[in-house]
Design an enzyme around this catalytic site. Structure first.
Site, PDB file in Angstrom:
ATOM      1  N   HIS A 103       4.703  -4.662   1.710  1.00  0.00           N
ATOM      2  CA  HIS A 103       4.979  -3.560   2.623  1.00  0.00           C
ATOM      3  C   HIS A 103       3.753  -3.364   3.508  1.00  0.00           C
ATOM      4  O   HIS A 103       2.614  -3.548   3.064  1.00  0.00           O
ATOM      5  CB  HIS A 103       5.307  -2.277   1.858  1.00  0.00           C
TER       6      HIS A 103
ATOM      7  N   HIS B 211       9.535  -1.379  -7.924  1.00  0.00           N
ATOM      8  CA  HIS B 211       9.556  -0.954  -6.530  1.00  0.00           C
ATOM      9  C   HIS B 211      10.765  -1.603  -5.849  1.00  0.00           C
ATOM     10  O   HIS B 211      11.534  -2.326  -6.483  1.00  0.00           O
ATOM     11  CB  HIS B 211       8.236  -1.344  -5.861  1.00  0.00           C
TER      12      HIS B 211
ATOM     13  N   HIS C  21       2.427  -5.877  -3.068  1.00  0.00           N
ATOM     14  CA  HIS C  21       3.750  -6.161  -2.506  1.00  0.00           C
ATOM     15  C   HIS C  21       3.650  -6.231  -0.991  1.00  0.00           C
ATOM     16  O   HIS C  21       2.632  -5.849  -0.394  1.00  0.00           O
ATOM     17  CB  HIS C  21       4.774  -5.121  -2.939  1.00  0.00           C
TER      18      HIS C  21
ATOM     19  N   ASP D 152       2.609   0.360  -5.820  1.00  0.00           N
ATOM     20  CA  ASP D 152       3.755   1.250  -5.638  1.00  0.00           C
ATOM     21  C   ASP D 152       4.770   1.011  -6.753  1.00  0.00           C
ATOM     22  O   ASP D 152       5.176  -0.136  -6.986  1.00  0.00           O
ATOM     23  CB  ASP D 152       4.432   0.996  -4.290  1.00  0.00           C
TER      24      ASP D 152
ATOM     25  N   ASP E  25       1.852  -1.069   4.754  1.00  0.00           N
ATOM     26  CA  ASP E  25       0.673  -0.253   4.445  1.00  0.00           C
ATOM     27  C   ASP E  25      -0.186  -0.853   3.339  1.00  0.00           C
ATOM     28  O   ASP E  25      -1.253  -0.313   3.023  1.00  0.00           O
ATOM     29  CB  ASP E  25       1.077   1.181   4.093  1.00  0.00           C
ATOM     30  N   HIS E  26       0.258  -1.978   2.790  1.00  0.00           N
ATOM     31  CA  HIS E  26      -0.516  -2.663   1.749  1.00  0.00           C
ATOM     32  C   HIS E  26      -1.013  -4.048   2.187  1.00  0.00           C
ATOM     33  O   HIS E  26      -1.799  -4.657   1.467  1.00  0.00           O
ATOM     34  CB  HIS E  26       0.329  -2.823   0.484  1.00  0.00           C
TER      35      HIS E  26
ATOM     36  N   HIS F 124      -2.416   6.947  -2.928  1.00  0.00           N
ATOM     37  CA  HIS F 124      -1.164   6.660  -2.228  1.00  0.00           C
ATOM     38  C   HIS F 124      -0.332   7.937  -2.068  1.00  0.00           C
ATOM     39  O   HIS F 124       0.832   8.003  -2.431  1.00  0.00           O
ATOM     40  CB  HIS F 124      -0.366   5.586  -2.971  1.00  0.00           C
TER      41      HIS F 124
END
Length: 304
Positions: A64, A139, A62, A208, A66-67, A266
């Protein structure tokens, strides 16, 4: 055929001194599959002695930060080393827009073809003896979980039975491949000396997500379930609010899915010592471990 899992980043949201943000490698002989590319992933590749020159396919869960914030740097690095072969990336529908608009702003002109495909439910790509599937996770935004699953392997050949049936060695290879042979006008079926096909290995990456029944189905009988465990049970309301899972919830999924090993990743940076997450999960599912950055796990074939 060896399979090795390498954890490049195991922290949620922010990096810490010990943990980078999300990225996991599954290396299957000469092929590398990367799941998420958090900021700093390139350096982690170097630390893990993987580098960036091998064949690589990327799967983004996805959009976001941090990914995904490490993706542009990796794309640029491939450019700097003069990559010529295509790079294939799978992810949510806005991934292409994210990549190309940023490449335009950064004036990145590629030396290689970049192929960005939308992830979807079901099989999204496959090789000769494996498939990679996706499901939508639960998510806050469009998000996917991924699974690498090897296709069925041929059954075991029984040479004792072959000798007992007086089958010449020159026919063994054909029978091992599952095909019948004819000897002295007599048909010999492979099933007489070859066991039924055997399951390959299965590795699931949750990305996530809140816990869901479809994740339990998706991970059914997996060798390894890599599942997010952002919070402990005391913060379950927060996990629910931000569409994450607790360690206990991840363990409940692993137990219901009958997986061989649950690896928690995570984890919120608030857990300097993640043992609380391990203990909560262990109460539900015994075969669990906490991922650390640069942890390597070999996934062995079943001996059955």
């Amino acid at each position: 055929m060896s399979i090795e899992i390498v954890f490049l980043g195991t922290s949620a949201g922010l990096p810490t001194e010990e943990r980078n943000v999300s990225s996991v490698i599954v290396r299957r002989e000469s092929e590398i599959f990367m799941f998420d590319v958090g900021e700093g992933t390139q350096k982690q590749l170097i630390k893990a002695n993987i580098g960036i020159k091998q064949k690589l396919t990327i799967f983004i869960s996805h959009l976001h930060g941090d990914h995904i914030f490490g993706l542009l740097g990796l794309i640029q690095s491939y450019n700097l080393i003069g990559r010529k072969t295509a790079l294939e990336i799978f992810g949510p529908k806005d991934l292409k827009k994210f990549v190309y608009e940023n490449m335009k702003l950064l004036d990145i002109n590629l030396t290689y073809p970049l192929i960005i495909r939308n992830s979807k439910q079901g099989i999204i790509t496959e090789g000769k003896d494996y498939t990679i599937k996706a499901i939508e996770s639960d998510h806050r935004i469009e998000s996917y979980s991924y699974c690498i699953e090897e296709k069925l392997r041929p059954g075991k050949f029984n040479p004792e039975k072959a000798n007992k049936l007086e089958i010449p060695i020159k026919f063994w290879k054909t029978l091992k491949s599952g095909f019948p042979v004819t000897i002295n006008k007599k048909n010999i079926d492979a099933s007489l000396i070859v066991s039924p096909p055997r399951k390959g290995r299965k590795i699931v990456y949750s990305g996530d997500t809140k816990p869901t029944e479809r994740m339990m189905t998706f991970a059914k009988n997996a060798d390894i379930l890599i599942h997010e465990a952002t919070y402990d049970e005391k913060m379950r309301a927060r996990a629910d609010k931000y569409f994450h899972s607790t360690a206990r919830q991840a363990a409940e999924i692993a137990k219901k899915a009958n997986v061989q090993l649950l690896v928690l990743t995570h984890m919120s940076p608030r857990y300097k010592d993640p043992s609380i997450l391990y203990k909560e999960a262990y109460e539900i599912f015994k075969n669990v471990m906490i991922a650390e950055d640069l942890l390597k796990i070999n996934v062995n074939l079943s001996k059955d």
